[in-house]
Motif scaffolding. Structure first.
Motif, PDB file in Angstrom:
ATOM      1  N   SER A  21       0.300  -1.086   0.187  1.00 37.81           N
ATOM      2  CA  SER A  21      -0.269  -0.481   0.006  1.00 37.81           C
ATOM      3  C   SER A  21       1.064   1.504  -0.549  1.00 37.81           C
ATOM      4  O   SER A  21       0.310   1.829  -0.548  1.00 37.81           O
ATOM      5  N   GLU A  32       0.960   4.213  -3.271  1.00 36.51           N
ATOM      6  CA  GLU A  32       1.251   4.966  -2.639  1.00 36.51           C
ATOM      7  C   GLU A  32       2.068   6.093  -3.370  1.00 36.51           C
ATOM      8  O   GLU A  32       1.827   7.195  -3.957  1.00 36.51           O
ATOM      9  N   GLU A  47      -2.866   0.297  -7.218  1.00 41.11           N
ATOM     10  CA  GLU A  47      -3.610   0.847  -5.864  1.00 41.11           C
ATOM     11  C   GLU A  47      -3.164  -0.829  -4.839  1.00 41.11           C
ATOM     12  O   GLU A  47      -2.304  -1.613  -5.721  1.00 41.11           O
ATOM     13  N   PRO A  48      -2.947  -0.279  -3.950  1.00 42.07           N
ATOM     14  CA  PRO A  48      -2.911  -1.375  -2.541  1.00 42.07           C
ATOM     15  C   PRO A  48      -3.513  -2.742  -2.825  1.00 42.07           C
ATOM     16  O   PRO A  48      -4.557  -3.151  -3.872  1.00 42.07           O
TER      17      PRO A  48
END
Length: 241
Positions: free
Chosen positions: A195, A199, A235-236
């Protein structure tokens, strides 16, 4: 001394005078204290433009191949990276990757600015590839901010395989430091590492405007076909590298 000569006498004036890099956001780089500079990687010349334009010296983790080349060019490359304070790391994976992480954490523990390329290797086609989670581990274990840096158009002035850069304008955009203190103490959680890494990659994509490819650049260089289009932004997920 060599670093000062390279930046202010030998290399810096040439790069600034000929290629005239457009730089934004240098004020986001902390003037002191440990932090990670996380940059996309488009060209071999990234390792010239970025250190020269930074106001503060950074210690870069560089692949060991840059320090073992033969012949005049190989020796010149090794001298250049050593003069910049770069640290050779083995990127073959496994224990070597763990050793590279420990090296980065040691640099951070000394209050230094650490520079890394989260993609792990140069982009093969100018797109932004999936980040390796080493950047997240070092940020969380070292308890330091991550400063995102987007290199722009360096692959146009020095494409892969071209020894001498051609004339052209390049850009560098530095984003605000990213604070991951909410995840401190969770460096052993693979989902958290992914995650945090994603980011960082989203911010690099925002800064540089690159198309995102959800595979590792090393796998494409190893023969895996790259996706023809980008299905999504990073995205995570629950896997790590």
């Amino acid at each position: 001394m060599f670093y000062w000569l390279l930046k202010h006498v030998l290399v810096g004036p040439l790069l600034k005078g000929v290629w005239r890099p457009q730089v934004e956001g240098l004020e986001h780089v902390p003037r002191q204290g440990a932090a990670i500079l996380a940059s996309n990687h488009l060209s071999f010349s990234d390792s010239f433009f970025l250190p020269v334009m930074m106001r503060r010296r950074a210690v870069w983790l560089a692949k060991s191949d840059y320090f073992t080349g033969r012949g005049p060019r190989g020796r010149l490359t090794a001298w250049f990276f050593r003069s910049l304070g770069a640290v050779p790391v083995d990127r073959s994976g496994g224990r070597a990757s763990e050793a590279a992480l420990r090296t980065g954490l040691r640099v951070l523990s000394e209050g230094e600015l650490l520079g890394i390329y989260p993609e792990g290797t140069r982009s093969p086609d100018g797109r932004l590839y999936r980040g390796r989670t080493g950047v997240a581990r070092m940020a969380l274990e070292g308890r330091v901010p991550v400063v995102p840096v987007a290199m722009i158009d360096t692959e146009k002035v020095q494409p892969p395989g071209q020894a001498i850069p051609r004339l052209g304008r390049v850009g560098i955009k530095v984003g605000p430091p990213m604070d991951f203190s909410r995840y401190y103490g969770m460096a052993g959680d693979r989902a958290v590492l992914r995650s945090v890494t994603d980011e960082v990659m989203r911010e690099l994509q925002r800064l540089g405007g690159q198309e995102y490819v959800d595979v590792y650049a090393s796998s494409v260089k190893g023969g895996r076909p790259a996706p023809a289009s980008t299905p999504r932004r990073p995205e995570p997920s629950d896997d790590a590298a």
